[in-house]
Write a protein that holds these residues in place. Structure first.
Motif, PDB file in Angstrom:
ATOM      1  N   ILE A  13      -7.860 -60.471 -12.246  1.00 17.31           N
ATOM      2  CA  ILE A  13      -6.670 -61.236 -11.872  1.00 17.31           C
ATOM      3  C   ILE A  13      -5.479 -60.855 -12.753  1.00 17.31           C
ATOM      4  CG2 ILE A  13      -5.672 -63.556 -11.809  1.00 17.31           C
ATOM      5  CD1 ILE A  13      -8.483 -64.574 -11.056  1.00 17.31           C
ATOM      6  N   ASN A  14      -5.730 -60.713 -14.048  1.00 17.68           N
ATOM      7  CA  ASN A  14      -4.654 -60.330 -14.965  1.00 17.68           C
ATOM      8  C   ASN A  14      -4.167 -58.913 -14.700  1.00 17.68           C
ATOM      9  OD1 ASN A  14      -3.991 -62.228 -17.511  1.00 17.68           O
ATOM     10  ND2 ASN A  14      -6.067 -62.629 -16.767  1.00 17.68           N
ATOM     11  N   ALA A  15      -5.076 -58.017 -14.356  1.00 14.70           N
ATOM     12  CA  ALA A  15      -4.685 -56.636 -14.085  1.00 14.70           C
ATOM     13  C   ALA A  15      -3.811 -56.556 -12.839  1.00 14.70           C
ATOM     14  CB  ALA A  15      -5.936 -55.779 -13.909  1.00 14.70           C
ATOM     15  N   VAL A  16      -4.195 -57.272 -11.781  1.00 18.56           N
ATOM     16  CA  VAL A  16      -3.391 -57.283 -10.549  1.00 18.56           C
ATOM     17  C   VAL A  16      -2.022 -57.902 -10.818  1.00 18.56           C
ATOM     18  CG1 VAL A  16      -3.223 -58.222  -8.222  1.00 18.56           C
ATOM     19  CG2 VAL A  16      -5.408 -57.322  -9.051  1.00 18.56           C
ATOM     20  N   ILE A  66       4.486 -43.336 -13.758  1.00 18.35           N
ATOM     21  CA  ILE A  66       3.183 -43.988 -13.540  1.00 18.35           C
ATOM     22  C   ILE A  66       2.590 -44.535 -14.835  1.00 18.35           C
ATOM     23  CG2 ILE A  66       2.729 -42.426 -11.606  1.00 18.35           C
ATOM     24  CD1 ILE A  66       0.577 -41.100 -13.374  1.00 18.35           C
ATOM     25  N   VAL A  67       3.159 -44.140 -15.982  1.00 18.22           N
ATOM     26  CA  VAL A  67       2.573 -44.508 -17.276  1.00 18.22           C
ATOM     27  C   VAL A  67       2.383 -46.022 -17.436  1.00 18.22           C
ATOM     28  CG1 VAL A  67       2.975 -44.512 -19.776  1.00 18.22           C
ATOM     29  CG2 VAL A  67       3.299 -42.405 -18.462  1.00 18.22           C
ATOM     30  N   PRO A  68       3.365 -46.870 -17.124  1.00 19.89           N
ATOM     31  CA  PRO A  68       3.148 -48.314 -17.306  1.00 19.89           C
ATOM     32  C   PRO A  68       2.044 -48.893 -16.421  1.00 19.89           C
ATOM     33  CG  PRO A  68       5.490 -47.807 -17.060  1.00 19.89           C
ATOM     34  CD  PRO A  68       4.732 -46.576 -16.670  1.00 19.89           C
ATOM     35  N   TYR A  69       1.699 -48.173 -15.359  1.00 22.82           N
ATOM     36  CA  TYR A  69       0.690 -48.688 -14.432  1.00 22.82           C
ATOM     37  C   TYR A  69      -0.732 -48.232 -14.776  1.00 22.82           C
ATOM     38  CZ  TYR A  69       4.730 -49.827 -11.528  1.00 22.82           C
ATOM     39  OH  TYR A  69       5.916 -50.334 -11.053  1.00 22.82           O
ATOM     40  N   VAL A  70      -0.842 -47.320 -15.730  1.00 18.85           N
ATOM     41  CA  VAL A  70      -2.157 -46.741 -16.043  1.00 18.85           C
ATOM     42  C   VAL A  70      -3.136 -47.811 -16.506  1.00 18.85           C
ATOM     43  CG1 VAL A  70      -3.408 -45.236 -17.638  1.00 18.85           C
ATOM     44  CG2 VAL A  70      -1.312 -44.423 -16.536  1.00 18.85           C
ATOM     45  N   ASP A  71      -2.740 -48.603 -17.488  1.00 15.91           N
ATOM     46  CA  ASP A  71      -3.646 -49.595 -18.073  1.00 15.91           C
ATOM     47  C   ASP A  71      -4.109 -50.641 -17.055  1.00 15.91           C
ATOM     48  OD1 ASP A  71      -4.965 -50.723 -20.449  1.00 15.91           O
ATOM     49  OD2 ASP A  71      -3.549 -52.372 -20.203  1.00 15.91           O
ATOM     50  N   PRO A  72      -3.211 -51.324 -16.345  1.00 16.50           N
ATOM     51  CA  PRO A  72      -3.683 -52.334 -15.380  1.00 16.50           C
ATOM     52  C   PRO A  72      -4.397 -51.730 -14.178  1.00 16.50           C
ATOM     53  CG  PRO A  72      -1.303 -52.097 -15.245  1.00 16.50           C
ATOM     54  CD  PRO A  72      -1.733 -51.330 -16.451  1.00 16.50           C
ATOM     55  N   ALA A  73      -4.026 -50.508 -13.777  1.00 16.81           N
ATOM     56  CA  ALA A  73      -4.677 -49.900 -12.618  1.00 16.81           C
ATOM     57  C   ALA A  73      -6.130 -49.568 -12.901  1.00 16.81           C
ATOM     58  CB  ALA A  73      -3.920 -48.640 -12.197  1.00 16.81           C
ATOM     59  N   VAL A  74      -6.376 -48.943 -14.044  1.00 22.41           N
ATOM     60  CA  VAL A  74      -7.757 -48.576 -14.358  1.00 22.41           C
ATOM     61  C   VAL A  74      -8.603 -49.818 -14.621  1.00 22.41           C
ATOM     62  CG1 VAL A  74      -7.431 -48.308 -16.855  1.00 22.41           C
ATOM     63  CG2 VAL A  74      -9.197 -46.998 -15.685  1.00 22.41           C
ATOM     64  N   LEU A  75      -7.998 -50.838 -15.213  1.00 20.48           N
ATOM     65  CA  LEU A  75      -8.741 -52.087 -15.440  1.00 20.48           C
ATOM     66  C   LEU A  75      -9.121 -52.738 -14.113  1.00 20.48           C
ATOM     67  CD1 LEU A  75      -9.864 -54.172 -17.377  1.00 20.48           C
ATOM     68  CD2 LEU A  75      -7.615 -55.248 -17.450  1.00 20.48           C
ATOM     69  N   LEU A 100       0.116 -55.346 -12.542  1.00 16.94           N
ATOM     70  CA  LEU A 100       0.576 -54.316 -11.603  1.00 16.94           C
ATOM     71  C   LEU A 100       1.778 -54.804 -10.802  1.00 16.94           C
ATOM     72  CD1 LEU A 100      -2.776 -52.849 -10.203  1.00 16.94           C
ATOM     73  CD2 LEU A 100      -1.031 -51.595 -11.483  1.00 16.94           C
ATOM     74  N   LEU A 101       1.711 -56.033 -10.330  1.00 16.89           N
ATOM     75  CA  LEU A 101       2.799 -56.597  -9.533  1.00 16.89           C
ATOM     76  C   LEU A 101       4.057 -56.804 -10.361  1.00 16.89           C
ATOM     77  CD1 LEU A 101       0.797 -59.228  -7.443  1.00 16.89           C
ATOM     78  CD2 LEU A 101       1.601 -56.976  -6.701  1.00 16.89           C
ATOM     79  N   ALA A 102       3.867 -56.960 -11.692  1.00 15.00           N
ATOM     80  CA  ALA A 102       5.007 -57.191 -12.576  1.00 15.00           C
ATOM     81  C   ALA A 102       5.606 -55.895 -13.115  1.00 15.00           C
ATOM     82  CB  ALA A 102       4.599 -58.089 -13.730  1.00 15.00           C
ATOM     83  N   GLY A 103       5.092 -54.746 -12.686  1.00 17.99           N
ATOM     84  CA  GLY A 103       5.653 -53.470 -13.140  1.00 17.99           C
ATOM     85  C   GLY A 103       4.880 -52.775 -14.225  1.00 17.99           C
ATOM     86  N   GLY A 104       3.672 -53.252 -14.510  1.00 12.81           N
ATOM     87  CA  GLY A 104       2.830 -52.593 -15.508  1.00 12.81           C
ATOM     88  C   GLY A 104       3.206 -52.973 -16.926  1.00 12.81           C
ATOM     89  N   ARG A 105       2.646 -52.211 -17.909  1.00 10.74           N
ATOM     90  CA  ARG A 105       2.935 -52.475 -19.317  1.00 10.74           C
ATOM     91  C   ARG A 105       2.904 -51.164 -20.097  1.00 10.74           C
ATOM     92  NH1 ARG A 105      -2.323 -54.559 -18.850  1.00 10.74           N
ATOM     93  NH2 ARG A 105      -1.528 -56.679 -18.668  1.00 10.74           N
ATOM     94  N   ALA A 106       3.709 -51.078 -21.111  1.00 12.67           N
ATOM     95  CA  ALA A 106       3.737 -49.894 -21.966  1.00 12.67           C
ATOM     96  C   ALA A 106       2.626 -49.992 -23.008  1.00 12.67           C
ATOM     97  CB  ALA A 106       5.085 -49.781 -22.661  1.00 12.67           C
ATOM     98  N   SER A 156      -2.421 -50.938 -29.747  1.00 12.68           N
ATOM     99  CA  SER A 156      -1.958 -50.063 -28.663  1.00 12.68           C
ATOM    100  C   SER A 156      -1.220 -50.821 -27.568  1.00 12.68           C
ATOM    101  CB  SER A 156      -3.157 -49.336 -28.042  1.00 12.68           C
ATOM    102  OG  SER A 156      -4.041 -50.261 -27.418  1.00 12.68           O
ATOM    103  N   GLY A 157      -1.339 -52.151 -27.541  1.00 17.12           N
ATOM    104  CA  GLY A 157      -0.714 -52.943 -26.491  1.00 17.12           C
ATOM    105  C   GLY A 157      -1.452 -52.883 -25.171  1.00 17.12           C
ATOM    106  N   SER A 158      -2.758 -52.539 -25.215  1.00 16.00           N
ATOM    107  CA  SER A 158      -3.548 -52.383 -23.998  1.00 16.00           C
ATOM    108  C   SER A 158      -4.395 -53.621 -23.736  1.00 16.00           C
ATOM    109  CB  SER A 158      -4.457 -51.148 -24.114  1.00 16.00           C
ATOM    110  OG  SER A 158      -5.393 -51.117 -23.053  1.00 16.00           O
ATOM    111  N   PHE A 159      -4.169 -54.252 -22.578  1.00 18.02           N
ATOM    112  CA  PHE A 159      -5.004 -55.400 -22.211  1.00 18.02           C
ATOM    113  C   PHE A 159      -6.417 -54.961 -21.858  1.00 18.02           C
ATOM    114  CE2 PHE A 159      -6.733 -58.484 -19.168  1.00 18.02           C
ATOM    115  CZ  PHE A 159      -6.628 -59.632 -19.924  1.00 18.02           C
ATOM    116  N   SER A 160      -6.582 -53.776 -21.316  1.00 15.30           N
ATOM    117  CA  SER A 160      -7.913 -53.298 -20.946  1.00 15.30           C
ATOM    118  C   SER A 160      -8.783 -53.100 -22.183  1.00 15.30           C
ATOM    119  CB  SER A 160      -7.811 -51.998 -20.142  1.00 15.30           C
ATOM    120  OG  SER A 160      -7.109 -51.014 -20.857  1.00 15.30           O
TER     121      SER A 160
END
Length: 308
Positions: free
Chosen positions: A103-106, A186-195, A109-115, A29-33
């Protein structure tokens, strides 16, 4: 699920399954969380294996079952000290892993999130949430009778995993629903934000376990147990006319170590050994909790040098 070892064996098996699911679905899925969830479960499995090994050593030594003579000679005081060491290590690793994920999630977020692929992510979250919830409930019910710190920490791990997964499921569902709407940005920010939010909550949960384990490692006297020992010792002095007493109390995981020294006047020291042993039995019964995890020494002396 009748013994501590049986509960931990089942927990390890399910943890390995969740870990494999997390790492696999995370990559697809490409999800770091999700990957973090899988790595978290893998760490939990490794620590549970270590916990199971230590629990067997502690129980076998306390019951004098299945311990080799060589181990008995090397560890004449038992293996209780392993419990707080493992609890401190486990809790510290959980904190460190959560901090790393934060730290990775923040950074993401600063880098524009991830798909990511929401279909795989939602499927993983549903399966894992079910597994974590069942294990947390099962261990909680089993530990009502077993009262094990090992199982309590393991149960905390399942609760934390369930919390992570539930948050992921909500976030992934929202991301899936807004993917084709004006809110798609907001989609690219969902994964790092919730993590990030999950990590902020979870990072404080093992702190109390680590604090308690460090207190045991440092042999900090448990106030409640010391008060009970003082009460019994004071009553004994008053009943038998002893001059005073010294009490030394410590806790090592599930073990309780108590040393009592009674100052006996010269004229009251002329008792037979059987009488002293009967008095020790009386004090032991008054203290209570005379199980395999209590280490009790009772000394009667006329010279305070042996007590101080």
């Amino acid at each position: 699920m009748q013994t501590e070892a049986a509960v931990l064996r089942i927990s390890i098996a399910v943890s390995l399954l969740v870990s494999a699911l997390g790492i696999g679905f995370g990559l697809m899925s490409g999800s770091f969380s999700i990957t973090f969830d899988g790595v978290y479960s893998l760490l939990d499995s490794a620590m549970s294996l270590l916990t199971l090994f230590a629990a067997r050593l502690i129980t076998s030594y306390a019951r004098d079952e299945g311990i080799s003579e060589r181990l008995k000679e090397r560890f004449t005081m038992g293996f209780w000290h392993l419990e707080p060491l493992i609890l401190a290590l486990n809790g510290s690793l959980l904190i460190a892993l959560t901090l790393y994920a934060l730290i990775n999630a923040v950074s993401s977020l600063l880098a524009g999130g991830r798909a990511l692929e929401f279909g795989w992510a939602i499927g993983y979250a549903v399966i894992t949430l079910l597994l974590c919830s069942v294990m947390g409930f099962t261990e909680r019910r089993a530990n009502r009778r077993l009262q094990s710190d090992f199982i309590r920490l393991d149960m905390l791990g399942w609760v934390m995993s369930a919390g992570i997964t539930a948050a992921l499921l909500v976030a992934f569902s929202i991301g899936y629903l807004v993917e084709s709407t004006p809110w798609a940005w907001i989609v690219p920010y969902v994964d790092p934000a919730v993590l990030s939010l999950v990590c902020l909550v979870l990072i404080v949960m093992p702190v109390s376990t680590v604090r308690k384990a460090l207190a045991d490692i440092l042999r900090v006297t448990p106030a409640e147990l010391k008060a009970h020992v003082d009460e019994v010792a004071t009553a004994t002095c008053e009943k038998y006319g002893f001059l005073s007493y010294r009490a030394y109390v410590s806790r090592m995981g599930r073990a309780r170590k108590i040393e009592l020294y009674f100052m006996v006047p010269e004229e009251g020291a002329k008792r037979h050994l059987r009488e002293w042993d009967a008095l020790r039995t009386e004090i032991s019964e008054a203290l209570g909790d005379a199980g395999p995890d209590r280490w009790l020494s009772i000394v009667f002396t006329t010279d305070s040098v042996w007590a101080d």
